[in-house]
Design an enzyme around this catalytic site. Sequence first.
Site, PDB file in Angstrom:
ATOM      1  N   VAL A 186     -12.639  45.830 115.969  1.00  0.00           N
ATOM      2  CA  VAL A 186     -11.325  46.130 116.571  1.00  0.00           C
ATOM      3  C   VAL A 186     -11.400  46.328 117.830  1.00  0.00           C
ATOM      4  O   VAL A 186     -10.568  45.590 118.881  1.00  0.00           O
ATOM      5  CB  VAL A 186     -10.543  47.203 115.429  1.00  0.00           C
ATOM      6  CG1 VAL A 186      -9.114  47.130 116.273  1.00  0.00           C
ATOM      7  CG2 VAL A 186     -10.327  46.654 114.427  1.00  0.00           C
ATOM      8  N   GLY A 221     -14.593  53.529 121.042  1.00  0.00           N
ATOM      9  CA  GLY A 221     -15.212  52.656 119.838  1.00  0.00           C
ATOM     10  C   GLY A 221     -14.874  51.256 120.260  1.00  0.00           C
ATOM     11  O   GLY A 221     -13.609  50.718 120.130  1.00  0.00           O
ATOM     12  N   VAL A 222     -15.878  50.352 120.558  1.00  0.00           N
ATOM     13  CA  VAL A 222     -15.740  49.004 120.658  1.00  0.00           C
ATOM     14  C   VAL A 222     -16.381  47.966 119.973  1.00  0.00           C
ATOM     15  O   VAL A 222     -17.194  47.240 120.187  1.00  0.00           O
ATOM     16  CB  VAL A 222     -16.035  48.440 122.270  1.00  0.00           C
ATOM     17  CG1 VAL A 222     -14.808  48.914 123.295  1.00  0.00           C
ATOM     18  CG2 VAL A 222     -17.259  48.954 122.728  1.00  0.00           C
ATOM     19  N   GLY A 223     -15.916  48.251 118.562  1.00  0.00           N
ATOM     20  CA  GLY A 223     -16.868  47.469 117.349  1.00  0.00           C
ATOM     21  C   GLY A 223     -15.781  46.371 117.178  1.00  0.00           C
ATOM     22  O   GLY A 223     -15.289  45.670 118.053  1.00  0.00           O
ATOM     23  N   LYS A 279      -6.381  52.037  95.314  1.00  0.00           N
ATOM     24  CA  LYS A 279      -7.918  52.226  96.029  1.00  0.00           C
ATOM     25  C   LYS A 279      -8.852  52.311  95.002  1.00  0.00           C
ATOM     26  O   LYS A 279      -8.544  53.061  93.909  1.00  0.00           O
ATOM     27  CB  LYS A 279      -7.832  53.382  97.170  1.00  0.00           C
ATOM     28  CG  LYS A 279      -8.953  53.262  98.030  1.00  0.00           C
ATOM     29  CD  LYS A 279      -8.381  52.753  99.263  1.00  0.00           C
ATOM     30  CE  LYS A 279      -9.561  52.662 100.296  1.00  0.00           C
ATOM     31  NZ  LYS A 279      -9.247  52.034 101.641  1.00  0.00           N
TER      32      LYS A 279
HETATM   33  P1  NAD Z   1     -16.450  49.009 113.692  1.00  0.00           P
HETATM   34  O1  NAD Z   1     -17.479  49.744 112.810  1.00  0.00           O
HETATM   35  O2  NAD Z   1     -16.781  47.617 113.907  1.00  0.00           O
HETATM   36  O3  NAD Z   1     -16.179  49.637 115.112  1.00  0.00           O
HETATM   37  C1  NAD Z   1     -16.377  51.190 115.187  1.00  0.00           C
HETATM   38  C2  NAD Z   1     -17.045  51.550 116.470  1.00  0.00           C
HETATM   39  O4  NAD Z   1     -17.046  52.802 117.018  1.00  0.00           O
HETATM   40  C3  NAD Z   1     -18.525  51.136 116.445  1.00  0.00           C
HETATM   41  O5  NAD Z   1     -18.833  50.156 117.595  1.00  0.00           O
HETATM   42  C4  NAD Z   1     -19.176  52.458 116.609  1.00  0.00           C
HETATM   43  O6  NAD Z   1     -20.398  52.481 117.268  1.00  0.00           O
HETATM   44  C5  NAD Z   1     -18.121  53.134 117.414  1.00  0.00           C
HETATM   45  N1  NAD Z   1     -18.490  54.677 117.152  1.00  0.00           N
HETATM   46  C6  NAD Z   1     -18.825  55.371 116.308  1.00  0.00           C
HETATM   47  N2  NAD Z   1     -18.770  56.691 116.390  1.00  0.00           N
HETATM   48  C7  NAD Z   1     -18.498  56.782 117.855  1.00  0.00           C
HETATM   49  C8  NAD Z   1     -18.085  57.792 118.663  1.00  0.00           C
HETATM   50  N3  NAD Z   1     -18.236  59.176 118.323  1.00  0.00           N
HETATM   51  N4  NAD Z   1     -17.469  57.722 119.898  1.00  0.00           N
HETATM   52  C9  NAD Z   1     -17.234  56.320 120.060  1.00  0.00           C
HETATM   53  N5  NAD Z   1     -17.640  55.402 119.522  1.00  0.00           N
HETATM   54  C10 NAD Z   1     -18.165  55.554 118.030  1.00  0.00           C
HETATM   55  O7  NAD Z   1     -14.960  49.234 112.711  1.00  0.00           O
HETATM   56  P2  NAD Z   1     -13.813  48.454 113.255  1.00  0.00           P
HETATM   57  O8  NAD Z   1     -13.730  47.576 112.028  1.00  0.00           O
HETATM   58  O9  NAD Z   1     -13.574  48.081 114.377  1.00  0.00           O
HETATM   59  O10 NAD Z   1     -12.867  49.775 112.675  1.00  0.00           O
HETATM   60  C11 NAD Z   1     -12.659  50.635 113.691  1.00  0.00           C
HETATM   61  C12 NAD Z   1     -11.411  51.506 112.970  1.00  0.00           C
HETATM   62  O11 NAD Z   1     -10.136  50.939 112.919  1.00  0.00           O
HETATM   63  C13 NAD Z   1     -11.793  52.314 111.613  1.00  0.00           C
HETATM   64  O12 NAD Z   1     -11.244  53.587 111.953  1.00  0.00           O
HETATM   65  C14 NAD Z   1     -11.088  51.487 110.628  1.00  0.00           C
HETATM   66  O13 NAD Z   1     -11.066  52.034 109.611  1.00  0.00           O
HETATM   67  C15 NAD Z   1      -9.873  51.099 111.469  1.00  0.00           C
HETATM   68  N6  NAD Z   1      -9.339  49.727 110.935  1.00  0.00           N
HETATM   69  C16 NAD Z   1     -10.018  48.451 111.047  1.00  0.00           C
HETATM   70  C17 NAD Z   1      -9.153  47.359 110.705  1.00  0.00           C
HETATM   71  C18 NAD Z   1     -10.069  46.373 110.549  1.00  0.00           C
HETATM   72  O14 NAD Z   1      -9.376  45.377 110.441  1.00  0.00           O
HETATM   73  N7  NAD Z   1     -11.285  46.049 110.685  1.00  0.00           N
HETATM   74  C19 NAD Z   1      -8.085  47.456 109.887  1.00  0.00           C
HETATM   75  C20 NAD Z   1      -7.426  48.906 110.051  1.00  0.00           C
HETATM   76  C21 NAD Z   1      -7.996  49.848 110.381  1.00  0.00           C
END
Ligand code: NAD
Length: 353
Positions: free
Chosen positions: A183, A179-181, A80
């Site tokens: 992933v 969290g519906v970002g 990292k």
């Molecule tokens: P993202 O930022 O697109 O989505 C995160 C979502 O969580 C956002 O919509 C945000 O508004 C929401 N959020 C923030 N605070 C919140 C709360 N208190 N309550 C509810 N929702 C809240 O991120 P992502 O890429 O979807 O990743 C999500 C998680 O998965 C992270 O922890 C990331 O480290 C992990 N992850 C992601 C990947 C990937 O391929 N993107 C791979 C491995 C792990």
Amino acid sequence: MTLFDSPSFEDHEGVHAFFDEKTGLKTIIAVHSTARGPASGGCRMWDYASSEAALDDVLRLSRAMSFKNAMADIPLGGGKSVIIGNARTDKTPELFEAYGRAVETLGGKYWAAEDVGVSPIDLAHARKTTRYVAGLEGAASSSGDPSPVTAEGIFRGIGLTVQRALGRDLKGVTVAIQGVGHVGAYLAEKLHAAGARLIIADVNQQALDEVAMSTGARIVSTDEIFATDAEVFAPCALGGAINPLTLSRLKAKVVAGGANNQLAGPAMGVALFERGIAYAPDYVINGGGIINVAAEIQALAQGGAYDAAWVETKLARLMVTLGEVLDTSFAEQRPPHEVADEMAKARIDAAKV
Ligand code: NAD
């Protein structure tokens, strides 16, 4: 605190600090293990309060990457890097070119990719000065957004954990997604298609509306999401979702989701186990994303193209590994996060010559 006395130091092979006078770059690259292949893990840009905090973060995160990559059974070790600075105000192309020169000095021992605060554009600047960067867009080797692959792994992992813990498939099961970002939204689509009922929470109203519209999910507040009547709680937002405050409110029988560092500490893993809640260890179930990146690193290192079939093979293998973790946890009556850590360590040790 010195490096070797740090509680986060755990047999790291190399920890490299770089300063560039012209750009002010301060970066630390930690190579935890190259036993299984070149160390790989994202580059995080963060306004750390101190260099000690940055060192602690890079030590912890690089070790975690060794474990995640080993469980994903990809030919990569764990590493990292962190850039100390404000991602909104301190970024310049020259800063990332200097970062690339730092990565290049390690001669391929470490491959950088995206993490918090770093975008594909930043990586494209780093790429001008080093070969050892993945996560670029527009090339035959490019792996693109890892989120759909991550979500596919989590979807299959939820199905597997529900089957083991509740003895049923996903049809009619209620899943609460925090969290519906990137992933979480892909995951919601897949669960909906499989007949699951959804409850969702997010701080982003637009994201909520979009997912609710396409899946019929019920929206609740970011506080209520911990205490719904869902059988499955899927943390897909930030770390630390399972902590002493939320644990006591949780009614779910399964915790399985995409977020990194879901447990506020190892004691939370023990507490879940003691309450009879099946937990799919986060760094195992969310390994789809790193598998996708590994396909790009492989293509760049060998001069080929991104191989979707290889990704699918590894994703299927990841589910076998998750099944082994859950079965061992059940057979030996031990928390699954402990079983996963042990398996990861054994895989890394087995690769040491
Ligand atoms: P993202 O930022 O697109 O989505 C995160 C979502 O969580 C956002 O919509 C945000 O508004 C929401 N959020 C923030 N605070 C919140 C709360 N208190 N309550 C509810 N929702 C809240 O991120 P992502 O890429 O979807 O990743 C999500 C998680 O998965 C992270 O922890 C990331 O480290 C992990 N992850 C992601 C990947 C990937 O391929 N993107 C791979 C491995 C792990």
